[in-house]
Design a protein around this motif. Sequence first.
Motif, mmCIF file in Angstrom:
data_model
loop_
_atom_site.group_PDB
_atom_site.id
_atom_site.type_symbol
_atom_site.label_atom_id
_atom_site.label_comp_id
_atom_site.label_asym_id
_atom_site.label_seq_id
_atom_site.Cartn_x
_atom_site.Cartn_y
_atom_site.Cartn_z
ATOM 1 N N ALA A 175 0.800 -1.236 0.000
ATOM 2 C CA ALA A 175 0.000 0.000 0.000
ATOM 3 C C ALA A 175 0.831 1.284 0.000
ATOM 4 N N HIS A 176 2.176 1.164 -0.035
ATOM 5 C CA HIS A 176 3.017 2.383 -0.052
ATOM 6 C C HIS A 176 4.440 1.974 -0.424
ATOM 7 N N ALA A 177 4.929 2.516 -1.536
ATOM 8 C CA ALA A 177 6.300 2.216 -1.967
ATOM 9 C C ALA A 177 6.798 3.377 -2.821
ATOM 10 N N HIS A 178 8.094 3.373 -3.060
ATOM 11 C CA HIS A 178 8.702 4.378 -3.943
ATOM 12 C C HIS A 178 9.504 3.605 -4.984
ATOM 13 N N TYR A 179 8.898 3.328 -6.147
ATOM 14 C CA TYR A 179 9.652 2.528 -7.124
ATOM 15 C C TYR A 179 10.947 3.216 -7.569
ATOM 16 N N THR A 192 0.267 10.444 0.738
ATOM 17 C CA THR A 192 1.336 11.303 1.238
ATOM 18 C C THR A 192 1.935 10.653 2.482
ATOM 19 N N HIS A 193 2.805 11.406 3.176
ATOM 20 C CA HIS A 193 3.436 10.926 4.408
ATOM 21 C C HIS A 193 2.931 11.744 5.591
ATOM 22 N N LEU A 194 2.871 11.100 6.752
ATOM 23 C CA LEU A 194 2.391 11.792 7.953
ATOM 24 C C LEU A 194 3.144 11.295 9.191
ATOM 25 N N GLY A 221 1.010 7.530 4.848
ATOM 26 C CA GLY A 221 2.099 6.601 5.138
ATOM 27 C C GLY A 221 2.726 6.903 6.481
ATOM 28 N N HIS A 222 3.039 5.862 7.236
ATOM 29 C CA HIS A 222 3.750 5.885 8.523
ATOM 30 C C HIS A 222 2.830 6.181 9.709
ATOM 31 N N ALA A 223 2.395 7.431 9.886
ATOM 32 C CA ALA A 223 1.427 7.758 10.953
ATOM 33 C C ALA A 223 1.825 7.156 12.304
ATOM 34 N N THR A 264 5.745 -1.910 2.127
ATOM 35 C CA THR A 264 7.207 -2.017 2.205
ATOM 36 C C THR A 264 7.886 -0.667 2.362
ATOM 37 N N ASP A 265 7.319 0.394 1.739
ATOM 38 C CA ASP A 265 8.003 1.689 1.651
ATOM 39 C C ASP A 265 9.409 1.547 1.062
ATOM 40 N N THR A 266 9.606 0.686 0.099
ATOM 41 C CA THR A 266 10.916 0.649 -0.573
ATOM 42 C C THR A 266 11.185 2.030 -1.164
HETATM 43 ZN ZN ZN Z 1 7.190 6.698 1.634
#
Ligand code: ZN
Length: 430
Positions: free
Chosen positions: A74-78, A229-231, A268-270, A319-321
Amino acid sequence: MTQKTLLIGQTLAFTGDPFHDGIETARHDARGGILIENGMITATGTADDLRRAHPEAQITDYGNSLILPGFIDAHAHYPQTAMIASWGKRLIDWLNRYTFPEEMKFGDPVYASAIAKTYFDLTLANGTTTTTSFTTIHPASVDAYFAEAKSRGLRAIAGKTCMDRNAPADLTDTAQSAYDDSKALVGKWHGQDRLIYAITPRFSPTSTREQLAALGALWAEHPDCLMQTHLSEQTEEIAWVRDLFPEARDYLDTYEAAGLIGPGALFGHAIHLTDRERARLKESGASLVHCPTSNTFIGSGLFDMDGLMAEGQTIGLATDTGGGSSFSMLRTMASAYEVAQLRGRALHPAELLWLATTGSARALRLDTKIGHLSPGYEADLVVLDLASTPAIAQRAARADTLWEAVFPTIMMGDDRAIRDVRIMGQSMTK
Ligand code: ZN
Ligand code: GUN
Protein backbone atom coordinates in the motif's frame (compact mmCIF):
# COMPACT_ATOMS: atom_id res chain seq x y z
CA MET A 1 -17.27 -21.92 -23.84
CA THR A 2 -14.79 -20.12 -21.60
CA GLN A 3 -11.71 -21.92 -20.34
CA LYS A 4 -11.99 -22.90 -16.69
CA THR A 5 -8.91 -23.28 -14.50
CA LEU A 6 -9.04 -25.07 -11.16
CA LEU A 7 -6.22 -24.42 -8.71
CA ILE A 8 -5.85 -26.91 -5.89
CA GLY A 9 -3.85 -26.53 -2.68
CA GLN A 10 -4.29 -25.34 0.87
CA THR A 11 -6.51 -22.27 0.84
CA LEU A 12 -7.10 -19.53 3.39
CA ALA A 13 -10.06 -17.18 3.03
CA PHE A 14 -11.15 -14.43 5.41
CA THR A 15 -14.86 -14.02 6.01
CA GLY A 16 -14.21 -11.06 8.32
CA ASP A 17 -11.47 -8.98 9.88
CA PRO A 18 -9.41 -11.03 12.35
CA PHE A 19 -8.56 -7.94 14.41
CA HIS A 20 -12.22 -7.33 15.23
CA ASP A 21 -14.06 -10.52 14.35
CA GLY A 22 -11.50 -12.98 15.74
CA ILE A 23 -9.13 -15.52 14.26
CA GLU A 24 -12.05 -17.89 13.56
CA THR A 25 -12.95 -15.61 10.69
CA ALA A 26 -10.12 -17.26 8.72
CA ARG A 27 -11.41 -20.30 6.80
CA HIS A 28 -8.70 -22.85 6.09
CA ASP A 29 -9.15 -25.70 3.66
CA ALA A 30 -6.30 -28.25 3.68
CA ARG A 31 -7.44 -29.39 0.24
CA GLY A 32 -9.18 -26.39 -1.23
CA GLY A 33 -9.91 -25.19 -4.74
CA ILE A 34 -10.18 -21.90 -6.61
CA LEU A 35 -12.04 -21.88 -9.91
CA ILE A 36 -11.00 -19.19 -12.38
CA GLU A 37 -12.79 -18.06 -15.54
CA ASN A 38 -11.86 -15.02 -17.65
CA GLY A 39 -9.38 -13.83 -15.02
CA MET A 40 -11.96 -13.84 -12.23
CA ILE A 41 -12.54 -16.18 -9.30
CA THR A 42 -15.91 -17.81 -9.98
CA ALA A 43 -16.07 -20.45 -7.26
CA THR A 44 -14.24 -21.59 -4.12
CA GLY A 45 -14.70 -24.68 -2.01
CA THR A 46 -13.15 -28.07 -1.44
CA ALA A 47 -11.04 -29.44 -4.26
CA ASP A 48 -13.23 -32.53 -4.49
CA ASP A 49 -16.48 -30.60 -4.80
CA LEU A 50 -15.10 -28.23 -7.42
CA ARG A 51 -13.53 -31.05 -9.44
CA ARG A 52 -16.85 -32.88 -9.48
CA ALA A 53 -18.83 -29.79 -10.43
CA HIS A 54 -16.38 -28.69 -13.16
CA PRO A 55 -14.92 -31.84 -14.73
CA GLU A 56 -13.86 -29.86 -17.82
CA ALA A 57 -11.60 -27.46 -15.85
CA GLN A 58 -7.87 -27.51 -16.42
CA ILE A 59 -6.26 -28.41 -13.10
CA THR A 60 -3.08 -27.12 -11.45
CA ASP A 61 -2.41 -28.96 -8.20
CA TYR A 62 -0.06 -27.12 -5.83
CA GLY A 63 -0.12 -29.94 -3.27
CA ASN A 64 0.54 -28.62 0.25
CA SER A 65 1.37 -25.09 -0.88
CA LEU A 66 -0.86 -22.31 0.38
CA ILE A 67 -2.97 -20.29 -2.08
CA LEU A 68 -3.68 -16.73 -0.93
CA PRO A 69 -4.79 -13.47 -2.52
CA GLY A 70 -1.69 -11.80 -3.97
CA PHE A 71 0.11 -9.46 -1.59
CA ILE A 72 -0.86 -5.79 -1.78
CA ASP A 73 1.80 -3.19 -1.03
CA ALA A 74 0.00 0.00 0.00
CA HIS A 75 3.02 2.38 -0.05
CA ALA A 76 6.30 2.22 -1.97
CA HIS A 77 8.70 4.38 -3.94
CA TYR A 78 9.65 2.53 -7.12
CA PRO A 79 12.28 5.20 -8.01
CA GLN A 80 14.18 4.19 -4.86
CA THR A 81 14.73 0.64 -6.15
CA ALA A 82 18.38 1.28 -7.02
CA MET A 83 19.26 2.91 -3.68
CA ILE A 84 17.45 0.56 -1.27
CA ALA A 85 19.53 -0.33 1.79
CA SER A 86 21.61 2.86 1.85
CA TRP A 87 23.50 3.14 5.11
CA GLY A 88 23.44 5.28 8.17
CA LYS A 89 20.97 8.18 7.93
CA ARG A 90 17.69 9.32 9.41
CA LEU A 91 14.81 10.58 7.30
CA ILE A 92 15.78 14.14 6.35
CA ASP A 93 19.49 13.39 5.78
CA TRP A 94 18.56 10.17 4.03
CA LEU A 95 16.33 12.11 1.61
CA ASN A 96 19.04 14.68 0.88
CA ARG A 97 21.99 12.30 0.71
CA TYR A 98 20.55 9.30 -1.11
CA THR A 99 16.98 9.81 -2.29
CA PHE A 100 16.94 13.13 -4.09
CA PRO A 101 20.11 12.45 -6.15
CA GLU A 102 18.63 9.14 -7.33
CA GLU A 103 15.20 10.66 -8.08
CA MET A 104 16.85 13.30 -10.28
CA LYS A 105 17.73 10.55 -12.75
CA PHE A 106 14.06 9.99 -13.58
CA GLY A 107 13.92 12.92 -15.94
CA ASP A 108 15.37 10.39 -18.36
CA PRO A 109 12.50 8.20 -19.62
CA VAL A 110 14.91 5.41 -20.59
CA TYR A 111 16.26 5.19 -17.04
CA ALA A 112 12.74 5.42 -15.58
CA SER A 113 11.55 2.54 -17.78
CA ALA A 114 14.54 0.37 -16.87
CA ILE A 115 13.93 0.86 -13.14
CA ALA A 116 10.18 0.30 -13.52
CA LYS A 117 10.93 -3.03 -15.22
CA THR A 118 13.35 -4.07 -12.46
CA TYR A 119 10.84 -2.96 -9.82
CA PHE A 120 7.97 -5.06 -11.16
CA ASP A 121 10.30 -8.03 -11.72
CA LEU A 122 11.16 -7.84 -8.02
CA THR A 123 7.66 -7.24 -6.65
CA LEU A 124 6.17 -10.09 -8.69
CA ALA A 125 9.01 -12.42 -7.68
CA ASN A 126 8.01 -11.62 -4.09
CA GLY A 127 4.33 -12.42 -4.64
CA THR A 128 3.12 -8.82 -4.66
CA THR A 129 0.37 -8.40 -7.23
CA THR A 130 -0.63 -4.78 -6.52
CA THR A 131 1.74 -1.92 -5.72
CA THR A 132 0.99 1.65 -4.66
CA SER A 133 3.91 3.86 -5.55
CA PHE A 134 5.23 7.36 -5.31
CA THR A 135 7.20 8.37 -8.40
CA THR A 136 9.31 11.52 -8.90
CA ILE A 137 8.37 15.03 -9.98
CA HIS A 138 8.86 13.95 -13.62
CA PRO A 139 5.72 12.96 -15.53
CA ALA A 140 7.96 10.48 -17.42
CA SER A 141 8.42 8.57 -14.16
CA VAL A 142 4.65 8.09 -13.91
CA ASP A 143 4.42 7.04 -17.55
CA ALA A 144 7.21 4.47 -17.06
CA TYR A 145 5.50 2.91 -14.03
CA PHE A 146 2.02 2.72 -15.53
CA ALA A 147 3.25 1.53 -18.95
CA GLU A 148 5.16 -1.33 -17.32
CA ALA A 149 2.24 -2.26 -15.04
CA LYS A 150 -0.15 -2.17 -17.99
CA SER A 151 2.05 -4.38 -20.13
CA ARG A 152 1.95 -6.99 -17.33
CA GLY A 153 -1.81 -6.63 -16.76
CA LEU A 154 -1.34 -5.45 -13.18
CA ARG A 155 -3.69 -3.56 -10.93
CA ALA A 156 -1.36 -0.75 -9.88
CA ILE A 157 -1.57 2.66 -8.27
CA ALA A 158 0.76 5.67 -8.55
CA GLY A 159 0.92 9.41 -9.00
CA LYS A 160 3.38 12.16 -9.78
CA THR A 161 5.26 13.12 -6.62
CA CYS A 162 4.87 16.87 -6.17
CA MET A 163 7.43 19.12 -4.40
CA ASP A 164 7.78 22.88 -4.76
CA ARG A 165 10.22 23.68 -1.94
CA ASN A 166 12.97 22.28 0.29
CA ALA A 167 14.33 20.03 -2.44
CA PRO A 168 17.04 20.53 -5.10
CA ALA A 169 16.04 22.91 -7.89
CA ASP A 170 16.06 20.07 -10.44
CA LEU A 171 13.52 18.23 -8.31
CA THR A 172 10.94 20.93 -7.80
CA ASP A 173 7.81 21.85 -9.68
CA THR A 174 5.37 24.66 -8.79
CA ALA A 175 1.83 24.73 -7.44
CA GLN A 176 0.53 25.34 -10.96
CA SER A 177 2.73 22.83 -12.80
CA ALA A 178 2.04 20.16 -10.17
CA TYR A 179 -1.69 20.72 -10.71
CA ASP A 180 -1.39 20.78 -14.51
CA ASP A 181 0.92 17.77 -14.80
CA SER A 182 -1.07 15.72 -12.29
CA LYS A 183 -4.33 16.56 -14.05
CA ALA A 184 -2.92 15.51 -17.41
CA LEU A 185 -1.66 12.25 -15.90
CA VAL A 186 -5.05 11.53 -14.32
CA GLY A 187 -6.58 11.91 -17.77
CA LYS A 188 -3.94 9.73 -19.36
CA TRP A 189 -3.86 6.82 -16.88
CA HIS A 190 -6.65 6.80 -14.28
CA GLY A 191 -9.11 4.00 -14.93
CA GLN A 192 -7.23 2.69 -17.92
CA ASP A 193 -7.23 -1.12 -17.69
CA ARG A 194 -6.50 -1.82 -14.01
CA LEU A 195 -4.62 1.40 -13.23
CA ILE A 196 -5.54 3.94 -10.56
CA TYR A 197 -4.14 7.43 -10.09
CA ALA A 198 -3.19 8.72 -6.64
CA ILE A 199 -2.70 12.47 -6.26
CA THR A 200 0.68 12.68 -4.52
CA PRO A 201 2.06 15.60 -2.53
CA ARG A 202 5.29 14.09 -1.15
CA PHE A 203 4.82 15.56 2.36
CA SER A 204 4.13 18.97 3.86
CA PRO A 205 7.82 19.97 4.27
CA THR A 206 8.31 19.87 0.48
CA SER A 207 5.02 21.50 -0.55
CA THR A 208 3.90 25.09 -0.06
CA ARG A 209 0.37 25.79 1.14
CA GLU A 210 -0.39 26.83 -2.44
CA GLN A 211 0.74 23.49 -3.82
CA LEU A 212 -1.18 21.51 -1.21
CA ALA A 213 -4.29 23.58 -1.96
CA ALA A 214 -3.89 23.08 -5.73
CA LEU A 215 -3.68 19.31 -5.22
CA GLY A 216 -6.67 19.43 -2.87
CA ALA A 217 -8.61 21.19 -5.60
CA LEU A 218 -7.55 18.56 -8.14
CA TRP A 219 -8.68 15.77 -5.80
CA ALA A 220 -12.06 17.50 -5.39
CA GLU A 221 -12.39 17.41 -9.18
CA HIS A 222 -11.44 13.70 -9.25
CA PRO A 223 -12.74 12.21 -6.00
CA ASP A 224 -12.45 8.65 -7.31
CA CYS A 225 -8.66 9.06 -7.40
CA LEU A 226 -6.71 8.17 -4.29
CA MET A 227 -4.50 10.70 -2.46
CA GLN A 228 -1.23 9.54 -0.92
CA THR A 229 1.34 11.30 1.24
CA HIS A 230 3.44 10.93 4.41
CA LEU A 231 2.39 11.79 7.95
CA SER A 232 4.26 11.94 11.28
CA GLU A 233 7.07 9.54 10.46
CA GLN A 234 9.95 11.06 12.49
CA THR A 235 10.10 13.51 15.37
CA GLU A 236 12.50 15.88 13.52
CA GLU A 237 10.09 15.94 10.57
CA ILE A 238 7.19 16.88 12.87
CA ALA A 239 9.23 19.71 14.42
CA TRP A 240 10.05 20.94 10.89
CA VAL A 241 6.36 20.95 9.95
CA ARG A 242 5.62 22.95 13.11
CA ASP A 243 8.17 25.59 11.99
CA LEU A 244 6.91 25.68 8.43
CA PHE A 245 3.20 25.82 9.32
CA PRO A 246 2.95 27.76 12.61
CA GLU A 247 -0.78 28.28 12.07
CA ALA A 248 -1.54 24.53 11.88
CA ARG A 249 -2.98 22.70 14.87
CA ASP A 250 -0.78 19.70 14.08
CA TYR A 251 0.81 17.89 11.10
CA LEU A 252 -2.48 16.45 9.83
CA ASP A 253 -3.99 19.94 9.84
CA THR A 254 -1.55 21.00 7.10
CA TYR A 255 -3.28 18.47 4.82
CA GLU A 256 -6.74 19.11 6.21
CA ALA A 257 -6.48 22.85 5.47
CA ALA A 258 -5.89 21.95 1.82
CA GLY A 259 -8.76 19.46 1.50
CA LEU A 260 -6.33 16.53 1.53
CA ILE A 261 -8.21 14.30 3.94
CA GLY A 262 -11.16 11.95 3.57
CA PRO A 263 -11.97 8.50 2.23
CA GLY A 264 -9.26 7.49 -0.22
CA ALA A 265 -6.53 9.48 1.56
CA LEU A 266 -3.53 7.26 2.34
CA PHE A 267 -1.21 8.46 5.09
CA GLY A 268 2.10 6.60 5.14
CA HIS A 269 3.75 5.89 8.52
CA ALA A 270 1.43 7.76 10.95
CA ILE A 271 3.56 6.87 13.96
CA HIS A 272 3.70 9.92 16.24
CA LEU A 273 0.06 11.00 16.21
CA THR A 274 -1.76 13.33 18.59
CA ASP A 275 -5.18 12.46 19.97
CA ARG A 276 -6.76 15.04 17.69
CA GLU A 277 -5.05 13.56 14.63
CA ARG A 278 -6.20 10.07 15.54
CA ALA A 279 -9.78 11.20 16.03
CA ARG A 280 -9.79 13.19 12.78
CA LEU A 281 -8.21 10.36 10.75
CA LYS A 282 -10.89 7.97 11.96
CA GLU A 283 -13.77 10.37 11.51
CA SER A 284 -12.68 11.34 7.98
CA GLY A 285 -12.47 7.74 6.72
CA ALA A 286 -8.79 8.10 5.75
CA SER A 287 -6.39 5.15 5.71
CA LEU A 288 -3.12 4.70 7.59
CA VAL A 289 -0.31 2.70 6.03
CA HIS A 290 2.12 0.84 8.26
CA CYS A 291 5.66 0.54 6.86
CA PRO A 292 7.52 -1.48 9.49
CA THR A 293 10.83 -2.29 7.75
CA SER A 294 11.20 1.40 6.94
CA ASN A 295 10.33 2.49 10.47
CA THR A 296 13.07 0.31 11.95
CA PHE A 297 15.58 0.90 9.13
CA ILE A 298 15.39 4.73 9.23
CA GLY A 299 14.82 4.67 12.98
CA SER A 300 11.39 6.32 12.91
CA GLY A 301 9.49 4.61 15.72
CA LEU A 302 6.97 1.93 16.62
CA PHE A 303 3.54 2.11 14.95
CA ASP A 304 0.66 1.59 17.40
CA MET A 305 -1.10 -1.21 15.53
CA ASP A 306 -3.06 -2.45 18.49
CA GLY A 307 -4.32 0.93 19.68
CA LEU A 308 -5.12 2.20 16.19
CA MET A 309 -6.97 -0.99 15.24
CA ALA A 310 -8.89 -0.92 18.53
CA GLU A 311 -10.14 2.58 17.78
CA GLY A 312 -11.33 1.46 14.35
CA GLN A 313 -8.76 3.00 12.01
CA THR A 314 -8.41 1.64 8.47
CA ILE A 315 -4.86 0.28 8.14
CA GLY A 316 -2.85 -1.16 5.28
CA LEU A 317 0.62 -2.70 5.18
CA ALA A 318 3.51 -1.66 2.99
CA THR A 319 7.21 -2.02 2.21
CA ASP A 320 8.00 1.69 1.65
CA THR A 321 10.92 0.65 -0.57
CA GLY A 322 13.60 2.03 -0.52
CA GLY A 323 13.24 3.63 2.96
CA GLY A 324 11.97 0.14 3.67
CA SER A 325 14.69 -2.46 3.42
CA SER A 326 12.86 -5.18 1.48
CA PHE A 327 10.64 -5.77 -1.55
CA SER A 328 9.05 -8.72 0.25
CA MET A 329 5.68 -8.51 1.97
CA LEU A 330 6.69 -11.66 3.90
CA ARG A 331 9.62 -9.75 5.37
CA THR A 332 7.26 -6.82 5.94
CA MET A 333 4.84 -9.02 7.91
CA ALA A 334 7.78 -10.31 9.98
CA SER A 335 8.79 -6.74 10.72
CA ALA A 336 5.21 -5.79 11.64
CA TYR A 337 5.25 -8.72 14.05
CA GLU A 338 8.51 -7.53 15.61
CA VAL A 339 7.38 -3.91 15.92
CA ALA A 340 4.13 -5.00 17.60
CA GLN A 341 6.09 -7.29 19.94
CA LEU A 342 8.17 -4.29 21.02
CA ARG A 343 4.86 -2.63 21.96
CA GLY A 344 3.74 -5.71 23.89
CA ARG A 345 1.38 -7.32 21.39
CA ALA A 346 1.96 -10.50 19.37
CA LEU A 347 0.14 -10.23 16.05
CA HIS A 348 -1.40 -13.54 15.00
CA PRO A 349 -0.37 -15.01 11.61
CA ALA A 350 -4.01 -14.56 10.53
CA GLU A 351 -3.78 -10.85 11.34
CA LEU A 352 -0.48 -10.49 9.46
CA LEU A 353 -1.75 -12.29 6.35
CA TRP A 354 -5.00 -10.32 6.47
CA LEU A 355 -3.10 -7.01 6.67
CA ALA A 356 -0.96 -7.90 3.64
CA THR A 357 -4.00 -8.83 1.52
CA THR A 358 -7.52 -7.80 2.55
CA GLY A 359 -6.36 -5.07 4.92
CA SER A 360 -4.30 -3.30 2.30
CA ALA A 361 -7.09 -3.77 -0.28
CA ARG A 362 -9.52 -2.10 2.10
CA ALA A 363 -7.11 0.74 2.82
CA LEU A 364 -6.88 1.32 -0.95
CA ARG A 365 -10.69 1.19 -1.38
CA LEU A 366 -10.18 -1.87 -3.59
CA ASP A 367 -11.71 -4.53 -1.39
CA THR A 368 -14.54 -5.24 -3.79
CA LYS A 369 -11.97 -6.15 -6.47
CA ILE A 370 -8.83 -7.65 -4.93
CA GLY A 371 -7.57 -9.12 -1.68
CA HIS A 372 -10.16 -11.88 -1.18
CA LEU A 373 -10.37 -15.52 -2.24
CA SER A 374 -14.04 -15.24 -3.13
CA PRO A 375 -16.21 -15.44 -6.25
CA GLY A 376 -16.38 -12.11 -8.06
CA TYR A 377 -12.82 -11.07 -7.21
CA GLU A 378 -9.97 -10.63 -9.65
CA ALA A 379 -7.78 -13.75 -9.68
CA ASP A 380 -4.54 -12.13 -8.48
CA LEU A 381 -3.01 -14.86 -6.35
CA VAL A 382 0.17 -15.94 -4.63
CA VAL A 383 1.04 -19.56 -3.89
CA LEU A 384 3.39 -20.06 -0.93
CA ASP A 385 5.73 -23.01 -0.55
CA LEU A 386 5.67 -23.51 3.23
CA ALA A 387 8.98 -25.44 3.17
CA SER A 388 11.10 -23.23 0.90
CA THR A 389 14.41 -23.45 2.78
CA PRO A 390 15.91 -26.13 5.04
CA ALA A 391 15.44 -23.92 8.10
CA ILE A 392 11.77 -23.29 7.34
CA ALA A 393 11.10 -26.87 6.25
CA GLN A 394 12.40 -28.46 9.45
CA ARG A 395 10.26 -26.11 11.55
CA ALA A 396 7.13 -26.47 9.42
CA ALA A 397 7.48 -30.27 9.54
CA ARG A 398 6.84 -30.08 13.29
CA ALA A 399 3.72 -27.91 12.96
CA ASP A 400 0.38 -29.15 14.29
CA THR A 401 -1.79 -26.38 12.84
CA LEU A 402 -1.86 -24.23 9.71
CA TRP A 403 -0.77 -21.25 11.81
CA GLU A 404 2.30 -23.07 13.07
CA ALA A 405 3.00 -24.22 9.53
CA VAL A 406 2.75 -20.75 7.95
CA PHE A 407 4.43 -18.64 10.66
CA PRO A 408 8.00 -19.84 9.89
CA THR A 409 7.47 -18.72 6.28
CA ILE A 410 6.19 -15.32 7.46
CA MET A 411 9.21 -14.86 9.74
CA MET A 412 11.96 -16.45 7.63
CA GLY A 413 10.57 -16.59 4.10
CA ASP A 414 11.65 -14.61 1.04
CA ASP A 415 11.22 -14.88 -2.72
CA ARG A 416 12.15 -18.58 -2.55
CA ALA A 417 8.81 -19.16 -0.81
CA ILE A 418 6.88 -17.83 -3.82
CA ARG A 419 5.92 -20.95 -5.75
CA ASP A 420 3.63 -19.13 -8.16
CA VAL A 421 2.05 -15.74 -8.78
CA ARG A 422 -1.08 -15.33 -10.88
CA ILE A 423 -2.33 -12.12 -12.41
CA MET A 424 -5.95 -12.35 -13.52
CA GLY A 425 -5.50 -16.10 -13.37
CA GLN A 426 -2.37 -16.22 -15.54
CA SER A 427 0.78 -17.67 -14.01
CA MET A 428 3.69 -15.22 -14.06
CA THR A 429 6.32 -17.88 -13.32
CA LYS A 430 5.85 -19.94 -16.49
ZN1 ZN B 1 7.19 6.70 1.63
N1 GUN C 1 8.91 11.32 3.62
C1 GUN C 1 8.98 12.09 2.53
N2 GUN C 1 9.53 11.42 1.49
C2 GUN C 1 9.82 10.20 1.94
C3 GUN C 1 10.40 9.04 1.34
O1 GUN C 1 10.78 9.02 0.17
N3 GUN C 1 10.55 7.97 2.15
C4 GUN C 1 10.14 7.95 3.44
N4 GUN C 1 10.30 6.85 4.16
N5 GUN C 1 9.59 9.02 4.02
C5 GUN C 1 9.43 10.13 3.29
